[in-house]
Each structure stands twice: as structure tokens, then as C-alpha cells.
Design a protein around this motif. Structure first.
Motif, PDB file in Angstrom:
ATOM      1  N   GLY A  23       0.814  -1.214   0.000  1.00  0.00           N
ATOM      2  CA  GLY A  23       0.000   0.000   0.000  1.00  0.00           C
ATOM      3  C   GLY A  23       0.844   1.259   0.000  1.00  0.00           C
ATOM      4  O   GLY A  23       0.560   2.226  -0.712  1.00  0.00           O
ATOM      5  N   ALA A  24       1.931   1.243   0.803  1.00  0.00           N
ATOM      6  CA  ALA A  24       2.828   2.409   0.845  1.00  0.00           C
ATOM      7  C   ALA A  24       3.501   2.631  -0.508  1.00  0.00           C
ATOM      8  O   ALA A  24       3.647   3.780  -0.965  1.00  0.00           O
ATOM      9  CB  ALA A  24       3.880   2.214   1.941  1.00  0.00           C
ATOM     10  N   MET A  25       3.912   1.548  -1.164  1.00  0.00           N
ATOM     11  CA  MET A  25       4.541   1.661  -2.474  1.00  0.00           C
ATOM     12  C   MET A  25       3.558   2.203  -3.503  1.00  0.00           C
ATOM     13  O   MET A  25       3.901   3.060  -4.337  1.00  0.00           O
ATOM     14  CB  MET A  25       5.078   0.302  -2.932  1.00  0.00           C
ATOM     15  CG  MET A  25       6.255  -0.213  -2.124  1.00  0.00           C
ATOM     16  SD  MET A  25       7.729   0.844  -2.261  1.00  0.00           S
ATOM     17  CE  MET A  25       8.145   0.621  -3.985  1.00  0.00           C
ATOM     18  N   TYR A  26       2.326   1.708  -3.463  1.00  0.00           N
ATOM     19  CA  TYR A  26       1.309   2.181  -4.421  1.00  0.00           C
ATOM     20  C   TYR A  26       1.073   3.681  -4.268  1.00  0.00           C
ATOM     21  O   TYR A  26       1.074   4.428  -5.253  1.00  0.00           O
ATOM     22  CB  TYR A  26       0.002   1.409  -4.203  1.00  0.00           C
ATOM     23  CG  TYR A  26      -1.123   1.890  -5.089  1.00  0.00           C
ATOM     24  CD1 TYR A  26      -1.198   1.490  -6.425  1.00  0.00           C
ATOM     25  CD2 TYR A  26      -2.093   2.757  -4.595  1.00  0.00           C
ATOM     26  CE1 TYR A  26      -2.231   1.938  -7.247  1.00  0.00           C
ATOM     27  CE2 TYR A  26      -3.121   3.216  -5.408  1.00  0.00           C
ATOM     28  CZ  TYR A  26      -3.187   2.801  -6.732  1.00  0.00           C
ATOM     29  OH  TYR A  26      -4.197   3.259  -7.539  1.00  0.00           O
ATOM     30  N   ILE A  27       0.898   4.118  -3.024  1.00  0.00           N
ATOM     31  CA  ILE A  27       0.660   5.543  -2.781  1.00  0.00           C
ATOM     32  C   ILE A  27       1.880   6.372  -3.184  1.00  0.00           C
ATOM     33  O   ILE A  27       1.750   7.450  -3.784  1.00  0.00           O
ATOM     34  CB  ILE A  27       0.319   5.769  -1.292  1.00  0.00           C
ATOM     35  CG1 ILE A  27      -1.029   5.116  -0.964  1.00  0.00           C
ATOM     36  CG2 ILE A  27       0.294   7.259  -0.969  1.00  0.00           C
ATOM     37  CD1 ILE A  27      -1.358   5.115   0.509  1.00  0.00           C
ATOM     38  N   GLY A  38       7.188  12.203 -12.065  1.00  0.00           N
ATOM     39  CA  GLY A  38       8.284  11.252 -12.150  1.00  0.00           C
ATOM     40  C   GLY A  38       9.648  11.809 -11.805  1.00  0.00           C
ATOM     41  O   GLY A  38      10.641  11.061 -11.818  1.00  0.00           O
ATOM     42  N   ARG A  39       9.741  13.096 -11.496  1.00  0.00           N
ATOM     43  CA  ARG A  39      11.062  13.686 -11.193  1.00  0.00           C
ATOM     44  C   ARG A  39      11.622  13.146  -9.881  1.00  0.00           C
ATOM     45  O   ARG A  39      12.834  12.991  -9.747  1.00  0.00           O
ATOM     46  CB  ARG A  39      10.940  15.212 -11.124  1.00  0.00           C
ATOM     47  CG  ARG A  39      10.637  15.869 -12.471  1.00  0.00           C
ATOM     48  CD  ARG A  39      10.643  17.387 -12.357  1.00  0.00           C
ATOM     49  NE  ARG A  39      10.343  18.011 -13.642  1.00  0.00           N
ATOM     50  CZ  ARG A  39       9.128  18.291 -14.071  1.00  0.00           C
ATOM     51  NH1 ARG A  39       8.080  17.987 -13.305  1.00  0.00           N
ATOM     52  NH2 ARG A  39       8.936  18.848 -15.242  1.00  0.00           N
ATOM     53  N   VAL A  40      10.764  12.911  -8.910  1.00  0.00           N
ATOM     54  CA  VAL A  40      11.180  12.251  -7.667  1.00  0.00           C
ATOM     55  C   VAL A  40      10.652  10.827  -7.737  1.00  0.00           C
ATOM     56  O   VAL A  40       9.452  10.604  -7.791  1.00  0.00           O
ATOM     57  CB  VAL A  40      10.614  12.966  -6.422  1.00  0.00           C
ATOM     58  CG1 VAL A  40      11.044  12.235  -5.162  1.00  0.00           C
ATOM     59  CG2 VAL A  40      11.073  14.410  -6.385  1.00  0.00           C
ATOM     60  N   HIS A  41      11.564   9.868  -7.742  1.00  0.00           N
ATOM     61  CA  HIS A  41      11.157   8.483  -7.952  1.00  0.00           C
ATOM     62  C   HIS A  41      10.312   7.968  -6.796  1.00  0.00           C
ATOM     63  O   HIS A  41      10.489   8.377  -5.645  1.00  0.00           O
ATOM     64  CB  HIS A  41      12.399   7.600  -8.117  1.00  0.00           C
ATOM     65  CG  HIS A  41      12.090   6.253  -8.693  1.00  0.00           C
ATOM     66  ND1 HIS A  41      11.961   5.138  -7.908  1.00  0.00           N
ATOM     67  CD2 HIS A  41      11.859   5.862  -9.968  1.00  0.00           C
ATOM     68  CE1 HIS A  41      11.679   4.099  -8.677  1.00  0.00           C
ATOM     69  NE2 HIS A  41      11.625   4.511  -9.924  1.00  0.00           N
ATOM     70  N   GLY A  42       9.384   7.070  -7.124  1.00  0.00           N
ATOM     71  CA  GLY A  42       8.503   6.511  -6.114  1.00  0.00           C
ATOM     72  C   GLY A  42       9.236   5.833  -4.979  1.00  0.00           C
ATOM     73  O   GLY A  42       8.785   5.861  -3.824  1.00  0.00           O
ATOM     74  N   SER A  43      10.380   5.215  -5.271  1.00  0.00           N
ATOM     75  CA  SER A  43      11.157   4.539  -4.227  1.00  0.00           C
ATOM     76  C   SER A  43      11.667   5.527  -3.185  1.00  0.00           C
ATOM     77  O   SER A  43      11.701   5.210  -1.993  1.00  0.00           O
ATOM     78  CB  SER A  43      12.330   3.785  -4.853  1.00  0.00           C
ATOM     79  OG  SER A  43      11.875   2.760  -5.687  1.00  0.00           O
ATOM     80  N   ALA A  44      12.084   6.712  -3.635  1.00  0.00           N
ATOM     81  CA  ALA A  44      12.564   7.724  -2.687  1.00  0.00           C
ATOM     82  C   ALA A  44      11.427   8.190  -1.780  1.00  0.00           C
ATOM     83  O   ALA A  44      11.604   8.360  -0.566  1.00  0.00           O
ATOM     84  CB  ALA A  44      13.159   8.905  -3.450  1.00  0.00           C
ATOM     85  N   ILE A  45      10.246   8.389  -2.364  1.00  0.00           N
ATOM     86  CA  ILE A  45       9.087   8.786  -1.566  1.00  0.00           C
ATOM     87  C   ILE A  45       8.715   7.677  -0.600  1.00  0.00           C
ATOM     88  O   ILE A  45       8.384   7.918   0.566  1.00  0.00           O
ATOM     89  CB  ILE A  45       7.900   9.134  -2.491  1.00  0.00           C
ATOM     90  CG1 ILE A  45       8.266  10.346  -3.362  1.00  0.00           C
ATOM     91  CG2 ILE A  45       6.641   9.430  -1.677  1.00  0.00           C
ATOM     92  CD1 ILE A  45       7.224  10.690  -4.403  1.00  0.00           C
ATOM     93  N   ALA A  46       8.792   6.422  -1.075  1.00  0.00           N
ATOM     94  CA  ALA A  46       8.442   5.285  -0.217  1.00  0.00           C
ATOM     95  C   ALA A  46       9.379   5.195   0.985  1.00  0.00           C
ATOM     96  O   ALA A  46       8.939   4.852   2.097  1.00  0.00           O
ATOM     97  CB  ALA A  46       8.487   3.993  -1.028  1.00  0.00           C
TER      98      ALA A  46
END
Length: 253
Positions: A23-27, A38-46
Motif C-alpha cells: 500500500g505504501a509503495m502504491y501511494i 516522475g522527477r522524484v522516484h517513487g522509491s525515494a518517496i516510499a
């Protein structure tokens, strides 16, 4: 119904952990796509979401394992442990073409040693600037700048205190996030568009999670190559930091 669901999740800790992380990855990827284009990758936000949740868990329970101290999320202790982490790292190697690995040759080996030494020296310099003077603390902090895995390994080997080891992990995590965020921005300017350059980049940066996420945002086909040398980097750092580099720090300080 919700009470029954929570009861089942408390019994199936690992499933609850996977559900939370999923769920955290999806959000995180949704936020990356919609708010940052897409400038800040989802992995960094996760990772930032994970840190916030871990902080909440620590404050809420007064424990030392973040959300894993809450019974519903106890499975995070297993999911976030070394076993699954190492499995994920090893799995990245399956997409590698060995012809490309041979093409990296001597430059890949040089990148590995240069990356470890430069990161270590930078970490030692920052630690020294903040008032640390004893070789054990300086070495542990420098090792943490190599990666957040090498820091605890080196610190435990040479007898560093728990607070110094914690700082070394924080330094390595900060480096990992920087690599994640800046890789797709810098890729065009440094020629990061082929397997050979990805392997050299992985050897220089070293943080497997940061390199993998940064390359995923740049070109997913490059991830196995960067992760391959980044994994060797971690092993090299764990070998050099508590031995050769520690003795070098002792000789200087």
C-alpha cells in the motif's frame, strides 16, 4: 467485518507486512506520478514514508523497532530483515548479460575501489568537522557513508557505541536517498545510458537501493548492471572498512 480482518492480520504477521508495504509503495508511486511527474522516484518517496511510519511506531510504543513493535505489524521485523533484503539484492543479478560485465573490465574494478575510498574519506571528513576525533567513531561514520550496511558491520567489528552506529546508518540512508533522487536528473549529463556506464556508476555510488531506484527511474534495463557492482561495492566496503581503512584512520588520527 473489519474486526475479523484485523484479527486475521494479527495472526498472519508477514501477510500484514506485505500489505502495508504494498500500500505504501502504491501511494508513493501515485504521488511520484501525479505530483512530481516522475522527477522524484517513487522509491525515494516510499523510503520517506517508511521513515515517517517507523518514527510514529517508535513514538507510539516507546520501542526500538518502529512499527514492528505494534503487534499488527510485527511481520515487518522479518520482512525488513537481512534474509529478504539479501534475496532481493541477489535476484537483481538474473537480468545481467555477462558479456556486458566483461566489457566493464578494469574500469569497473577501479570504480569499486575509488567509490569506497572517496565515500569513506568524505564521511570521515564530515565526522571530523562535527568534532569526532577517536579512530573508532571516525571509521564507523566513514563506513556508514560507504553504505548504511557497511557502517554497522564496521562499527560492530571495532567496538563502536550504538549511537555512533545509528549515526552511520543515518549517513548511509541520506546518501541512498540522494542517489535515488539525483540519478535520473544527472543521467543525461554523465552518459548514464548503457550497461557499461551503469556498472561503473554502481561501483562509484555503491548504495544498492539508491542505485537500483535511481536507474529504475532512468532506464529499468540498466538496474541489474548497476545493482551488480553496487552489491560488490558493499562487500568490498565491509571487507576494507574495519581492517585496512580503520588502520589508516588510526595512523592519521
Amino acid at each position: 467485518m473489519l474486526e475479523s480482518l484485523f484479527t486475521q492480520l494479527e495472526k498472519q504477521h508477514l501477510i500484514a507486512a506485505f500489505a502495508l508495504v504494498g500500500g505504501a509503495m502504491y501511494i508513493s508511486y501515485l504521488v511520484s506520478d501525479k505530483l512530481t511527474k516522475g522527477r522524484v522516484h517513487g522509491s525515494a518517496i516510499a523510503i520517506m514514508v517508511g521513515l515517517a511510519l517507523a518514527y510514529f511506531g517508535g513514538v507510539h510504543t516507546g520501542g526500538s523497532r518502529g512499527l514492528a513493535d505494534i503487534s499488527l505489524f510485527a511481520g515487518l521485523g522479518l520482512m525488513g530483515g537481512g534474509m529478504l533484503r539479501d534475496l532481493a539484492i541477489i535476484a537483481t543479478a538474473y537480468g545481467v548479460r555477462f558479456q556486458e560485465i566483461r566489457a566493464a573490465g578494469v574500469s569497473g574494478i577501479i570504480a569499486l575501489f575509488l567509490g569506497v575510498i572517496v565515500s569513506f574519506v568524505a564521511g570521515v571528513a564530515v565526522a571530523y568537522a562535527f568534532g569526532y576525533r577517536d579512530p573508532i567513531s571516525l571509521t564507523t561514520m566513514g563506513a556508514g557513508t560507504v553504505t548504511y550496511i557497511v557502517g554497522p558491520i564496521a562499527g560492530a567489528s571495532i567496538g563502536a557505541s550504538s549511537d555512533i552506529i545509528a549515526l552511520s546508518i543515518a549517513a548511509g540512508l541520506f546518501k541512498s536517498i540522494l542517489v535515488m533522487v539525483l540519478t535520473p536528473i544527472a543521467a543525461r549529463h554523465i552518459g548514464l545510458d548503457n550497461p557499461r556506464s551503469a556498472m561503473i556508476f554502481g561501483g562509484l555510488m555503491g548504495t544498492t537501493s539508491g542505485v537500483a531506484a535511481g536507474l529504475a527511474a532512468t532506464d529499468p534495463k540498466l538496474v541489474p548492471y548497476g545493482a551488480m557492482t553496487a552489491t560488490f561495492y558493499t562487500g568490498l566496503g565491509a571487507l576494507l572498512a574495519p581492517s585496512v581503512l580503520y588502520l589508516a584512520v588510526r595512523a592519521v588520527f
